[in-house]
Design a protein around this motif. Structure first.
Motif, PDB file in Angstrom:
ATOM      1  N   VAL A  99      -8.939 -35.468  72.627  1.00 24.03           N
ATOM      2  CA  VAL A  99      -7.802 -34.823  73.282  1.00 24.03           C
ATOM      3  C   VAL A  99      -8.194 -33.438  73.776  1.00 24.03           C
ATOM      4  O   VAL A  99      -7.824 -33.037  74.889  1.00 24.03           O
ATOM      5  CB  VAL A  99      -6.593 -34.755  72.322  1.00 24.03           C
ATOM      6  CG1 VAL A  99      -5.495 -33.866  72.865  1.00 24.03           C
ATOM      7  CG2 VAL A  99      -6.053 -36.143  72.051  1.00 24.03           C
ATOM      8  N   LEU A 100      -8.952 -32.704  72.989  1.00 23.36           N
ATOM      9  CA  LEU A 100      -9.382 -31.364  73.390  1.00 23.36           C
ATOM     10  C   LEU A 100     -10.253 -31.406  74.638  1.00 23.36           C
ATOM     11  O   LEU A 100     -10.007 -30.670  75.598  1.00 23.36           O
ATOM     12  CB  LEU A 100     -10.132 -30.683  72.243  1.00 23.36           C
ATOM     13  CG  LEU A 100     -10.667 -29.279  72.522  1.00 23.36           C
ATOM     14  CD1 LEU A 100      -9.518 -28.313  72.723  1.00 23.36           C
ATOM     15  CD2 LEU A 100     -11.555 -28.827  71.392  1.00 23.36           C
ATOM     16  N   VAL A 101     -11.244 -32.278  74.657  1.00 21.09           N
ATOM     17  CA  VAL A 101     -12.168 -32.346  75.796  1.00 21.09           C
ATOM     18  C   VAL A 101     -11.443 -32.808  77.054  1.00 21.09           C
ATOM     19  O   VAL A 101     -11.613 -32.222  78.134  1.00 21.09           O
ATOM     20  CB  VAL A 101     -13.361 -33.272  75.460  1.00 21.09           C
ATOM     21  CG1 VAL A 101     -14.187 -33.573  76.687  1.00 21.09           C
ATOM     22  CG2 VAL A 101     -14.219 -32.639  74.377  1.00 21.09           C
ATOM     23  N   VAL A 102     -10.608 -33.832  76.933  1.00 22.29           N
ATOM     24  CA  VAL A 102      -9.889 -34.346  78.108  1.00 22.29           C
ATOM     25  C   VAL A 102      -8.894 -33.318  78.632  1.00 22.29           C
ATOM     26  O   VAL A 102      -8.782 -33.115  79.855  1.00 22.29           O
ATOM     27  CB  VAL A 102      -9.190 -35.678  77.754  1.00 22.29           C
ATOM     28  CG1 VAL A 102      -8.230 -36.105  78.843  1.00 22.29           C
ATOM     29  CG2 VAL A 102     -10.217 -36.762  77.517  1.00 22.29           C
ATOM     30  N   SER A 103      -8.192 -32.640  77.741  1.00 22.81           N
ATOM     31  CA  SER A 103      -7.211 -31.662  78.197  1.00 22.81           C
ATOM     32  C   SER A 103      -7.871 -30.431  78.825  1.00 22.81           C
ATOM     33  O   SER A 103      -7.348 -29.873  79.793  1.00 22.81           O
ATOM     34  CB  SER A 103      -6.277 -31.255  77.061  1.00 22.81           C
ATOM     35  OG  SER A 103      -6.999 -30.665  76.006  1.00 22.81           O
ATOM     36  N   VAL A 104      -9.024 -30.024  78.324  1.00 23.79           N
ATOM     37  CA  VAL A 104      -9.744 -28.904  78.954  1.00 23.79           C
ATOM     38  C   VAL A 104     -10.230 -29.304  80.336  1.00 23.79           C
ATOM     39  O   VAL A 104     -10.110 -28.535  81.309  1.00 23.79           O
ATOM     40  CB  VAL A 104     -10.905 -28.421  78.056  1.00 23.79           C
ATOM     41  CG1 VAL A 104     -11.851 -27.517  78.814  1.00 23.79           C
ATOM     42  CG2 VAL A 104     -10.367 -27.707  76.839  1.00 23.79           C
ATOM     43  N   ALA A 105     -10.760 -30.519  80.454  1.00 22.89           N
ATOM     44  CA  ALA A 105     -11.220 -30.988  81.768  1.00 22.89           C
ATOM     45  C   ALA A 105     -10.053 -31.097  82.751  1.00 22.89           C
ATOM     46  O   ALA A 105     -10.170 -30.709  83.925  1.00 22.89           O
ATOM     47  CB  ALA A 105     -11.920 -32.332  81.622  1.00 22.89           C
ATOM     48  N   ALA A 106      -8.923 -31.609  82.293  1.00 26.75           N
ATOM     49  CA  ALA A 106      -7.744 -31.706  83.161  1.00 26.75           C
ATOM     50  C   ALA A 106      -7.218 -30.326  83.522  1.00 26.75           C
ATOM     51  O   ALA A 106      -6.788 -30.100  84.669  1.00 26.75           O
ATOM     52  CB  ALA A 106      -6.664 -32.529  82.471  1.00 26.75           C
TER      53      ALA A 106
END
Length: 70
Positions: free
Chosen positions: A27-34
């Motif tokens: 969730v952290l990696v995907v939300s930072v990328a988004a």
């Protein structure tokens, strides 16, 4: 009580924690990328800040998880 009993107790107690941590990292990696994509590339700061808040929440949850289970 020998060391094997303590090891078994600790392993059984931390099983739910080990299942949650990879999900929080994902969730952290995907939300930072988004957040980066929506804020800078597409120019939509409102959606980017929503993903930024999600990134902060998952990072805080990871920190709490780490300090509780040290």
């Amino acid at each position: 009580m020998n060391d094997l009993d303590r090891t078994a107790e600790n392993t059984a107690a931390t099983t739910p924690v080990t299942r949650m941590r990879p999900l929080l990292w994902l969730v952290l990696v995907v939300s930072v990328a988004a957040n980066v994509t929506l804020s800078s590339v597409l120019g939509n700061p409102w959606a980017g800040s929503a993903f930024g808040a999600l990134a902060l929440a998952s990072g805080a949850a990871l920190a709490v998880n780490h300090y509780r289970n040290r």
